[in-house]
Design an enzyme around this catalytic site. Sequence first.
Site, PDB file in Angstrom:
ATOM      1  N   ASP A 294       0.820  -1.210   0.000  1.00  0.00           N
ATOM      2  CA  ASP A 294       0.000   0.000   0.000  1.00  0.00           C
ATOM      3  C   ASP A 294       0.853   1.258   0.000  1.00  0.00           C
ATOM      4  O   ASP A 294       2.059   1.231   0.271  1.00  0.00           O
ATOM      5  CB  ASP A 294      -0.929   0.009   1.215  1.00  0.00           C
ATOM      6  CG  ASP A 294      -0.176  -0.012   2.543  1.00  0.00           C
ATOM      7  OD1 ASP A 294       0.736  -0.851   2.689  1.00  0.00           O
ATOM      8  OD2 ASP A 294      -0.477   0.817   3.425  1.00  0.00           O
TER       9      ASP A 294
ATOM     10  N   ASP B 285       8.393   4.313  -1.520  1.00  0.00           N
ATOM     11  CA  ASP B 285       7.843   3.832  -0.239  1.00  0.00           C
ATOM     12  C   ASP B 285       6.594   2.992  -0.498  1.00  0.00           C
ATOM     13  O   ASP B 285       5.494   3.519  -0.502  1.00  0.00           O
ATOM     14  CB  ASP B 285       7.512   5.023   0.653  1.00  0.00           C
ATOM     15  CG  ASP B 285       6.977   4.602   2.013  1.00  0.00           C
ATOM     16  OD1 ASP B 285       7.174   3.438   2.400  1.00  0.00           O
ATOM     17  OD2 ASP B 285       6.337   5.426   2.683  1.00  0.00           O
TER      18      ASP B 285
ATOM     19  N   GLU C 153       0.267  -0.995   5.815  1.00  0.00           N
ATOM     20  CA  GLU C 153       1.335  -0.480   6.667  1.00  0.00           C
ATOM     21  C   GLU C 153       1.157   1.005   6.942  1.00  0.00           C
ATOM     22  O   GLU C 153       1.454   1.489   8.039  1.00  0.00           O
ATOM     23  CB  GLU C 153       2.695  -0.724   5.999  1.00  0.00           C
ATOM     24  CG  GLU C 153       3.903  -0.503   6.910  1.00  0.00           C
ATOM     25  CD  GLU C 153       4.403   0.935   6.912  1.00  0.00           C
ATOM     26  OE1 GLU C 153       5.243   1.266   7.759  1.00  0.00           O
ATOM     27  OE2 GLU C 153       3.941   1.733   6.063  1.00  0.00           O
TER      28      GLU C 153
ATOM     29  N   ASP D 139      13.223  -5.464   6.546  1.00  0.00           N
ATOM     30  CA  ASP D 139      12.065  -4.709   6.078  1.00  0.00           C
ATOM     31  C   ASP D 139      12.557  -3.361   5.555  1.00  0.00           C
ATOM     32  O   ASP D 139      13.744  -3.034   5.660  1.00  0.00           O
ATOM     33  CB  ASP D 139      11.071  -4.516   7.233  1.00  0.00           C
ATOM     34  CG  ASP D 139       9.713  -3.978   6.778  1.00  0.00           C
ATOM     35  OD1 ASP D 139       9.431  -3.997   5.560  1.00  0.00           O
ATOM     36  OD2 ASP D 139       8.936  -3.537   7.640  1.00  0.00           O
TER      37      ASP D 139
ATOM     38  N   HIS E  26       5.925  10.299   0.851  1.00  0.00           N
ATOM     39  CA  HIS E  26       4.748  10.865   1.514  1.00  0.00           C
ATOM     40  C   HIS E  26       4.465  12.298   1.054  1.00  0.00           C
ATOM     41  O   HIS E  26       3.761  13.019   1.761  1.00  0.00           O
ATOM     42  CB  HIS E  26       4.890  10.851   3.041  1.00  0.00           C
ATOM     43  CG  HIS E  26       4.751   9.495   3.657  1.00  0.00           C
ATOM     44  ND1 HIS E  26       4.211   9.287   4.909  1.00  0.00           N
ATOM     45  CD2 HIS E  26       5.086   8.269   3.198  1.00  0.00           C
ATOM     46  CE1 HIS E  26       4.229   8.002   5.194  1.00  0.00           C
ATOM     47  NE2 HIS E  26       4.756   7.362   4.163  1.00  0.00           N
TER      48      HIS E  26
END
Length: 610
Positions: free
Chosen positions: A179, A212, A246, A275, A579
């Site tokens: 996501d 991301d 997430e 991760d 973001h």
Amino acid sequence: MEKGISLPVAYTPTPAPASNNRCKSLKTVAKALALGLPLYALYAWHTNQAVLPSALSRSSSANVNFASQCVQPSPLKPSQNDKLDQAYDFLSTEAFLNTSVARLSGAVRVKSESFDDLGAIGEDPRWDVFYDFAAYLEKTFPLIHSKLQVDKVNTHGLLYTWQGSNKDLKPTLLMAHQDTVPVPPETIPAWTHPPWSGEYDGKYIWGRGAGDCKNQLIAIMETVELLLESGWEPKRTILLSFGFDEECSGRQGAASLSKFIEERYGKDSLAVIVDEGSTFEKTWGTLFAKPGTAEKGYSDIYITVRMPGGHSSIPSDHTSIGVLSELITRIEAEQYRTHLEEENPYFTQLQCGAAHSPQFSHKLKKLLRAHHRHSSSPSSSSGRQQQHSETCKAKVKPDYLALEAAAQGGPAIKYLMQTSQAVDVIAGGVKVNALPERVQVTVNHRINIGETPQVVYDRLTKLAAHVAKKHNLSLHAFESPSSSTEIEPANSIILTKSDHELLVAPVTPSQVNPHGPATPFSVLAGTTRALYGEEVIVTPGIMTGNTDTRYYWDLTKHIFRWGPGYDPADDDSGLGSIHTVNERVSVRGHVNGVKWFWMFLRNMDEVDVE
């Protein structure tokens, strides 16, 4: 990646009142810091003695071997194999680069946003986009889907299992998430290339999720697909776990996947987890690779003010919005103290800088020596600390090392060593001629290593008590409701905490044994230095935000939050574009990520780690 928020505000310590001279000295130092005065000069002036500078002078000659605190493993490359080596060389060709561009661009074009207000899976249609993303992966990576076991957990969680030949070896787990954060429609005109275009301009792939972290997910899949194509057969089982929420805390995806893995393999059953996470940083003239070995804690606090309504033509002197604003001002007037625990990975990076960086600050090096000298002194025992707390209401003296590191590094470094607070959401009032009866604010906190959320609760309770007393309101701080339908008390300030509180993560071991057995950290570090060169210094890093690994703590103590793709020619190789508008990723960096995963999986297969 779920990220924290950095507030560009100077540190202002606030020692509690005290009656003895030592406490008064500390209070004066605190005031000096708030005014931006030189700390060491002020301290010496106030006490009529150069206490700290003399301590630094004495400690500067101390024999501290910083290199022993930052041991670097030799570059670690997999064993030679003609077919596998040819396949690895293919990763450096334009043919692979172009294929990789197409794969990542296609992944970005799948609009897999996740939202905080998503309803139940199967009921809220916004989840359905993850069917499309799973279908895209199946089409793009046919060997993985034909040769590996694929489990779909809680509908959209993807777990791939490549069974190794030796079941006695603990598996390696690679993670990413499907996501992305949403793209606010009003920001779309500001994008250089549309956010869901996956546009490639010859250097970057642009779009939401490019950095991301669809880049990491696709790099992992490309690595495994090519290893399958090359006929490699691992001894150590390889797991790929891809959550789907997430960006809204992973409660449906990673929480379900980790439980599924634990039920299959048991607690402490994995050799290592990698991760998304920290990447590279150039500072003090040195390039550092900083795999995240720790995460700060997390706590959201809701502050509600309830006061009588009425017509705005006959207002009270202070409305609920005004009272809450006063409390917010008090909260933001002070910061949590800056302090650096030895288990904080940034302490190790400072020692690595002292050992390997020619431009490392002399002042920081002196403070590090003073720290080592103090730590090894019998006077630094817990008994002395207890005596100090009893004789001085100021609980601790300023952490000079942390303060100097924060002053030199700015907010991005300061918040590696300080609990952060961010007033993020506020709501209240319904009409201009009606006094607001209820107003609420949410304050987000990221908890520093060495602290717990209780530090936040105690501080906010104390600040709210002052405001409540001033305005004749009752205070209800972190009380357990008697029922879910309990009515909020009138004329009150109410403090409650989110159900999703997170303690500081366990710190991953980062030791390197030059002449002993390999550790997961030494494999990761050796792989990194093999790919990027021995001039790269690998040091443990710390995450200010949290990743899906928050649900995997019981599966292994070796958890690394790490983005291995790096492009030396990319000025924006960090996390600055995620973001936000114009998220993008360097394709060369992405290809290097594939090379890193290739070597890491093979290296983990060839070493004996616990």
